[in-house]
Write a protein that holds these residues in place. Sequence first.
Motif, short mmCIF file in Angstrom:
data_model
loop_
_atom_site.label_atom_id
_atom_site.label_comp_id
_atom_site.label_asym_id
_atom_site.label_seq_id
_atom_site.Cartn_x
_atom_site.Cartn_y
_atom_site.Cartn_z
N GLY A 1 0.81 -1.22 0.00
CA GLY A 1 0.00 0.00 0.00
C GLY A 1 0.84 1.27 0.00
O GLY A 1 2.07 1.22 0.03
N TYR A 2 0.12 2.42 -0.02
CA TYR A 2 0.80 3.72 -0.01
C TYR A 2 1.24 4.07 1.41
O TYR A 2 0.52 3.79 2.37
CB TYR A 2 -0.15 4.81 -0.50
N GLY A 3 2.41 4.73 1.51
CA GLY A 3 2.89 5.20 2.80
C GLY A 3 2.30 6.57 3.11
O GLY A 3 1.67 7.21 2.25
N LEU A 4 2.54 7.03 4.34
CA LEU A 4 1.96 8.30 4.80
C LEU A 4 2.41 9.50 3.95
O LEU A 4 1.64 10.42 3.69
CB LEU A 4 2.34 8.53 6.26
N PHE A 5 3.65 9.46 3.48
CA PHE A 5 4.18 10.60 2.72
C PHE A 5 3.43 10.75 1.39
O PHE A 5 3.01 11.85 1.03
CB PHE A 5 5.68 10.42 2.51
N SER A 6 3.25 9.64 0.67
CA SER A 6 2.52 9.68 -0.61
C SER A 6 1.07 10.12 -0.39
O SER A 6 0.52 10.91 -1.16
CB SER A 6 2.51 8.31 -1.28
N LEU B 1 2.73 19.44 -13.08
CA LEU B 1 3.99 20.16 -13.31
C LEU B 1 3.80 21.23 -14.38
O LEU B 1 4.29 22.36 -14.25
CB LEU B 1 5.08 19.16 -13.75
N VAL B 2 3.06 20.87 -15.47
CA VAL B 2 2.90 21.79 -16.61
C VAL B 2 2.09 23.04 -16.21
O VAL B 2 2.45 24.17 -16.58
CB VAL B 2 2.22 21.06 -17.79
N ILE B 3 1.01 22.85 -15.45
CA ILE B 3 0.13 24.00 -15.14
C ILE B 3 0.90 25.06 -14.32
O ILE B 3 0.98 26.21 -14.74
CB ILE B 3 -1.16 23.59 -14.39
N PRO B 4 1.47 24.69 -13.17
CA PRO B 4 2.14 25.76 -12.41
C PRO B 4 3.39 26.30 -13.12
O PRO B 4 3.69 27.49 -13.00
CB PRO B 4 2.50 25.10 -11.08
N PHE B 5 4.07 25.44 -13.89
CA PHE B 5 5.27 25.96 -14.57
C PHE B 5 4.86 26.97 -15.65
O PHE B 5 5.50 28.01 -15.81
CB PHE B 5 6.11 24.82 -15.18
N SER B 6 3.75 26.70 -16.36
CA SER B 6 3.30 27.68 -17.37
C SER B 6 2.83 28.96 -16.67
O SER B 6 3.03 30.07 -17.18
CB SER B 6 2.20 27.09 -18.27
N GLY B 7 2.22 28.81 -15.47
CA GLY B 7 1.82 30.00 -14.70
C GLY B 7 3.02 30.83 -14.31
O GLY B 7 3.04 32.05 -14.42
N TYR B 8 4.07 30.12 -13.89
CA TYR B 8 5.33 30.80 -13.54
C TYR B 8 5.88 31.55 -14.75
O TYR B 8 6.35 32.69 -14.64
CB TYR B 8 6.31 29.73 -13.03
N LEU B 9 5.79 30.91 -15.95
CA LEU B 9 6.30 31.57 -17.16
C LEU B 9 5.47 32.81 -17.51
O LEU B 9 6.01 33.82 -17.97
CB LEU B 9 6.31 30.59 -18.34
N GLY C 1 8.14 17.37 -5.61
CA GLY C 1 8.42 16.45 -4.52
C GLY C 1 7.73 15.10 -4.75
O GLY C 1 8.30 14.04 -4.51
N MET C 2 6.49 15.17 -5.26
CA MET C 2 5.71 13.95 -5.50
C MET C 2 6.38 13.10 -6.59
O MET C 2 6.48 11.88 -6.44
CB MET C 2 4.31 14.38 -5.96
N ALA C 3 6.82 13.77 -7.67
CA ALA C 3 7.47 13.04 -8.77
C ALA C 3 8.76 12.39 -8.25
O ALA C 3 9.03 11.22 -8.54
CB ALA C 3 7.75 13.98 -9.94
N GLY C 4 9.53 13.14 -7.48
CA GLY C 4 10.79 12.61 -6.94
C GLY C 4 10.53 11.45 -5.98
O GLY C 4 11.22 10.43 -6.01
N TRP C 5 9.51 11.60 -5.14
CA TRP C 5 9.19 10.56 -4.16
C TRP C 5 8.73 9.27 -4.86
O TRP C 5 9.07 8.17 -4.44
CB TRP C 5 8.12 11.06 -3.20
N GLN C 6 7.96 9.43 -5.96
CA GLN C 6 7.49 8.24 -6.70
C GLN C 6 8.67 7.47 -7.29
O GLN C 6 8.63 6.25 -7.41
CB GLN C 6 6.55 8.65 -7.83
#
Length: 179
Positions: free
Chosen positions: A9-14, A102-110, A65-70
């Motif tokens: 199963g999934y851990g608490l962090f995920s 990732l795409v939505i906030p990065f495009s917002g940042y741009l 963080g989520m992508a790295g953790w996965q």
Amino acid sequence: MFLKNSPAGYGLFSKSLHWLNALLVIILIGLGFYMVGLTYYDRWYNAALTWHKSLGLIALGLAMGMAGWQWYSPPPATLPGLQRWERLGARIMHIALMGMMLVIPFSGYLISTSAGQGVEIFGLARIPALLHGGTTLRDVAIAVHFYAAYGTALLVIGHGGAALKHHFVNRDDTLRRML
Ligand code: HEM
């Protein structure tokens, strides 16, 4: 360790990242929709944009963080008993949602940094501008942000609907193991 994912199963962090990100994305889509309808003379005009940018950058950090953790702690396999098309559908949905987060906030940042100025997170930290693409970059980023955000609203409905269907119709552990 209870923080990490395991084959069972999934851990608490995920789980924490999943629900925090879900909450932020839903709030940000609503806030974005509300915000673009405001005029300059509206009392929430500046505050709504400041909140949107700051929460959006936090969402970007969480998604990274989520992508790295996965990668570090792979999620458990889908439950046994699912059809092949259900496994494939779930896989495609998870990749699409992760990509959009990732795409939505990065495009917002741009959008916000296209003029060369950095962007702040609640006045506490300043993220510098990386690309100086001017109005062309800004226009492309606005279009990507728009379609990705509202497209993701549809994905979220599909993803949530599938989880509820598994819980109430199939009565399996798909939703329960993320709680
Ligand atoms: C998961 C994160 C995010 C979501 C779901 C989201 C969602 C949205 C939505 C739905 C809109 C309205 C689009 C429209 O109707 O035209 C919007 C607009 C906007 N967002 Fe975001 N956003 C996110 C992150 C960010 C970030 C990190 C920034 C900047 C640092 C940002 C900056 C903007 C700006 C400047 C607009 C107005 C665009 C325009 O002028 O048309 N957003 N966002």
